[in-house]
Write a protein that holds these residues in place. Sequence first.
Motif, PDB file in Angstrom:
ATOM      1  N   LYS A 147      -6.083 -10.114  -8.592  1.00 60.35           N
ATOM      2  CA  LYS A 147      -5.021  -9.168  -8.269  1.00 60.35           C
ATOM      3  C   LYS A 147      -3.715  -9.884  -7.950  1.00 60.35           C
ATOM      4  O   LYS A 147      -2.638  -9.469  -8.391  1.00 60.35           O
ATOM      5  CB  LYS A 147      -5.441  -8.279  -7.097  1.00 60.35           C
ATOM      6  N   VAL A 148      -3.815 -10.970  -7.182  1.00 57.24           N
ATOM      7  CA  VAL A 148      -2.621 -11.748  -6.828  1.00 57.24           C
ATOM      8  C   VAL A 148      -1.992 -12.346  -8.084  1.00 57.24           C
ATOM      9  O   VAL A 148      -0.768 -12.342  -8.240  1.00 57.24           O
ATOM     10  CB  VAL A 148      -2.964 -12.837  -5.790  1.00 57.24           C
ATOM     11  N   GLU A 149      -2.823 -12.862  -8.990  1.00 55.99           N
ATOM     12  CA  GLU A 149      -2.297 -13.434 -10.232  1.00 55.99           C
ATOM     13  C   GLU A 149      -1.578 -12.379 -11.069  1.00 55.99           C
ATOM     14  O   GLU A 149      -0.539 -12.659 -11.656  1.00 55.99           O
ATOM     15  CB  GLU A 149      -3.428 -14.074 -11.035  1.00 55.99           C
ATOM     16  N   LYS A 150      -2.120 -11.163 -11.109  1.00 55.33           N
ATOM     17  CA  LYS A 150      -1.469 -10.092 -11.864  1.00 55.33           C
ATOM     18  C   LYS A 150      -0.117  -9.732 -11.255  1.00 55.33           C
ATOM     19  O   LYS A 150       0.871  -9.539 -11.971  1.00 55.33           O
ATOM     20  CB  LYS A 150      -2.364  -8.844 -11.906  1.00 55.33           C
ATOM     21  N   ILE A 151      -0.065  -9.626  -9.928  1.00 51.60           N
ATOM     22  CA  ILE A 151       1.200  -9.325  -9.251  1.00 51.60           C
ATOM     23  C   ILE A 151       2.211 -10.430  -9.512  1.00 51.60           C
ATOM     24  O   ILE A 151       3.385 -10.159  -9.790  1.00 51.60           O
ATOM     25  CB  ILE A 151       0.972  -9.140  -7.734  1.00 51.60           C
ATOM     26  N   ALA A 152       1.769 -11.672  -9.441  1.00 48.67           N
ATOM     27  CA  ALA A 152       2.661 -12.816  -9.667  1.00 48.67           C
ATOM     28  C   ALA A 152       3.222 -12.793 -11.087  1.00 48.67           C
ATOM     29  O   ALA A 152       4.425 -12.975 -11.288  1.00 48.67           O
ATOM     30  CB  ALA A 152       1.915 -14.123  -9.406  1.00 48.67           C
ATOM     31  N   ALA A 153       2.357 -12.548 -12.063  1.00 50.20           N
ATOM     32  CA  ALA A 153       2.806 -12.532 -13.459  1.00 50.20           C
ATOM     33  C   ALA A 153       3.782 -11.380 -13.705  1.00 50.20           C
ATOM     34  O   ALA A 153       4.799 -11.549 -14.376  1.00 50.20           O
ATOM     35  CB  ALA A 153       1.606 -12.417 -14.390  1.00 50.20           C
ATOM     36  N   LYS A 154       3.474 -10.227 -13.138  1.00 50.20           N
ATOM     37  CA  LYS A 154       4.314  -9.047 -13.336  1.00 50.20           C
ATOM     38  C   LYS A 154       5.715  -9.253 -12.757  1.00 50.20           C
ATOM     39  O   LYS A 154       6.703  -8.780 -13.317  1.00 50.20           O
ATOM     40  CB  LYS A 154       3.658  -7.836 -12.675  1.00 50.20           C
ATOM     41  N   ASN A 155       5.793  -9.966 -11.640  1.00 52.43           N
ATOM     42  CA  ASN A 155       7.063 -10.148 -10.944  1.00 52.43           C
ATOM     43  C   ASN A 155       7.676 -11.532 -11.158  1.00 52.43           C
ATOM     44  O   ASN A 155       8.632 -11.889 -10.464  1.00 52.43           O
ATOM     45  CB  ASN A 155       6.877  -9.877  -9.454  1.00 52.43           C
ATOM     46  N   HIS A 156       7.115 -12.291 -12.085  1.00 56.71           N
ATOM     47  CA  HIS A 156       7.624 -13.625 -12.410  1.00 56.71           C
ATOM     48  C   HIS A 156       7.723 -14.516 -11.180  1.00 56.71           C
ATOM     49  O   HIS A 156       8.739 -15.151 -10.922  1.00 56.71           O
ATOM     50  CB  HIS A 156       8.990 -13.534 -13.108  1.00 56.71           C
ATOM     51  N   LEU A 157       6.644 -14.528 -10.388  1.00 55.10           N
ATOM     52  CA  LEU A 157       6.569 -15.332  -9.179  1.00 55.10           C
ATOM     53  C   LEU A 157       5.381 -16.277  -9.261  1.00 55.10           C
ATOM     54  O   LEU A 157       4.443 -16.050 -10.025  1.00 55.10           O
ATOM     55  CB  LEU A 157       6.383 -14.442  -7.945  1.00 55.10           C
ATOM     56  N   ALA A 158       5.409 -17.309  -8.429  1.00 56.75           N
ATOM     57  CA  ALA A 158       4.247 -18.185  -8.297  1.00 56.75           C
ATOM     58  C   ALA A 158       3.216 -17.478  -7.409  1.00 56.75           C
ATOM     59  O   ALA A 158       3.570 -16.672  -6.551  1.00 56.75           O
ATOM     60  CB  ALA A 158       4.657 -19.502  -7.661  1.00 56.75           C
ATOM     61  N   VAL A 159       1.944 -17.786  -7.619  1.00 55.34           N
ATOM     62  CA  VAL A 159       0.872 -17.181  -6.831  1.00 55.34           C
ATOM     63  C   VAL A 159       1.104 -17.448  -5.343  1.00 55.34           C
ATOM     64  O   VAL A 159       0.934 -16.561  -4.508  1.00 55.34           O
ATOM     65  CB  VAL A 159      -0.510 -17.715  -7.287  1.00 55.34           C
ATOM     66  N   VAL A 160       1.508 -18.650  -5.008  1.00 59.75           N
ATOM     67  CA  VAL A 160       1.728 -18.987  -3.596  1.00 59.75           C
ATOM     68  C   VAL A 160       2.827 -18.122  -2.988  1.00 59.75           C
ATOM     69  O   VAL A 160       2.752 -17.738  -1.820  1.00 59.75           O
ATOM     70  CB  VAL A 160       2.007 -20.497  -3.429  1.00 59.75           C
ATOM     71  N   ASP A 161       3.834 -17.767  -3.764  1.00 62.21           N
ATOM     72  CA  ASP A 161       4.899 -16.897  -3.259  1.00 62.21           C
ATOM     73  C   ASP A 161       4.375 -15.488  -2.985  1.00 62.21           C
ATOM     74  O   ASP A 161       4.764 -14.856  -1.998  1.00 62.21           O
ATOM     75  CB  ASP A 161       6.068 -16.833  -4.241  1.00 62.21           C
ATOM     76  N   VAL A 162       3.504 -14.997  -3.836  1.00 61.23           N
ATOM     77  CA  VAL A 162       2.907 -13.671  -3.623  1.00 61.23           C
ATOM     78  C   VAL A 162       2.051 -13.688  -2.355  1.00 61.23           C
ATOM     79  O   VAL A 162       2.102 -12.749  -1.551  1.00 61.23           O
ATOM     80  CB  VAL A 162       2.070 -13.237  -4.846  1.00 61.23           C
ATOM     81  N   ILE A 163       1.302 -14.754  -2.150  1.00 63.97           N
ATOM     82  CA  ILE A 163       0.477 -14.869  -0.949  1.00 63.97           C
ATOM     83  C   ILE A 163       1.363 -14.915   0.290  1.00 63.97           C
ATOM     84  O   ILE A 163       1.088 -14.247   1.285  1.00 63.97           O
ATOM     85  CB  ILE A 163      -0.440 -16.104  -1.029  1.00 63.97           C
ATOM     86  N   ARG A 164       2.450 -15.674   0.232  1.00 60.10           N
ATOM     87  CA  ARG A 164       3.376 -15.749   1.369  1.00 60.10           C
ATOM     88  C   ARG A 164       3.982 -14.379   1.671  1.00 60.10           C
ATOM     89  O   ARG A 164       4.099 -13.979   2.828  1.00 60.10           O
ATOM     90  CB  ARG A 164       4.496 -16.744   1.081  1.00 60.10           C
ATOM     91  N   LEU A 165       4.389 -13.662   0.640  1.00 58.58           N
ATOM     92  CA  LEU A 165       4.955 -12.331   0.847  1.00 58.58           C
ATOM     93  C   LEU A 165       3.924 -11.386   1.464  1.00 58.58           C
ATOM     94  O   LEU A 165       4.241 -10.595   2.350  1.00 58.58           O
ATOM     95  CB  LEU A 165       5.470 -11.760  -0.475  1.00 58.58           C
ATOM     96  N   GLY A 166       2.697 -11.477   0.973  1.00 51.61           N
ATOM     97  CA  GLY A 166       1.629 -10.637   1.519  1.00 51.61           C
ATOM     98  C   GLY A 166       1.363 -10.940   2.986  1.00 51.61           C
ATOM     99  O   GLY A 166       1.206 -10.030   3.802  1.00 51.61           O
ATOM    100  N   LEU A 167       1.350 -12.217   3.331  1.00 50.78           N
ATOM    101  CA  LEU A 167       1.134 -12.587   4.728  1.00 50.78           C
ATOM    102  C   LEU A 167       2.319 -12.175   5.594  1.00 50.78           C
ATOM    103  O   LEU A 167       2.136 -11.726   6.729  1.00 50.78           O
ATOM    104  CB  LEU A 167       0.892 -14.092   4.851  1.00 50.78           C
ATOM    105  N   ALA A 168       3.522 -12.331   5.071  1.00 44.27           N
ATOM    106  CA  ALA A 168       4.713 -11.937   5.828  1.00 44.27           C
ATOM    107  C   ALA A 168       4.682 -10.441   6.146  1.00 44.27           C
ATOM    108  O   ALA A 168       5.133 -10.013   7.200  1.00 44.27           O
ATOM    109  CB  ALA A 168       5.983 -12.287   5.046  1.00 44.27           C
TER     110      ALA A 168
END
Length: 57
Positions: free
Chosen positions: A20-41
């Motif tokens: 799921k994180v990889e799909k969100i990252a690809a859709k928003n042109h972000l790195a997986v680690v950035d999606v995880i950081r946003l989710g934690l924030a």
Amino acid sequence: MSAKDSKQSTLHLLLDLLEKVEKIAAKNHLAVVDVIRLGLAWALPQIAKRGLLIKPG
């Protein structure tokens, strides 16, 4: 549930979450680690409001 079953269930949950994180990252042109950081924030203040404790491990 045995310890082995518990570990397998945990692994499946982690793999599903990673997909799921990889799909969100690809859709928003972000790195997986950035999606995880946003989710934690977003999640950590919500968790703190409810007074829940997160234990590492």
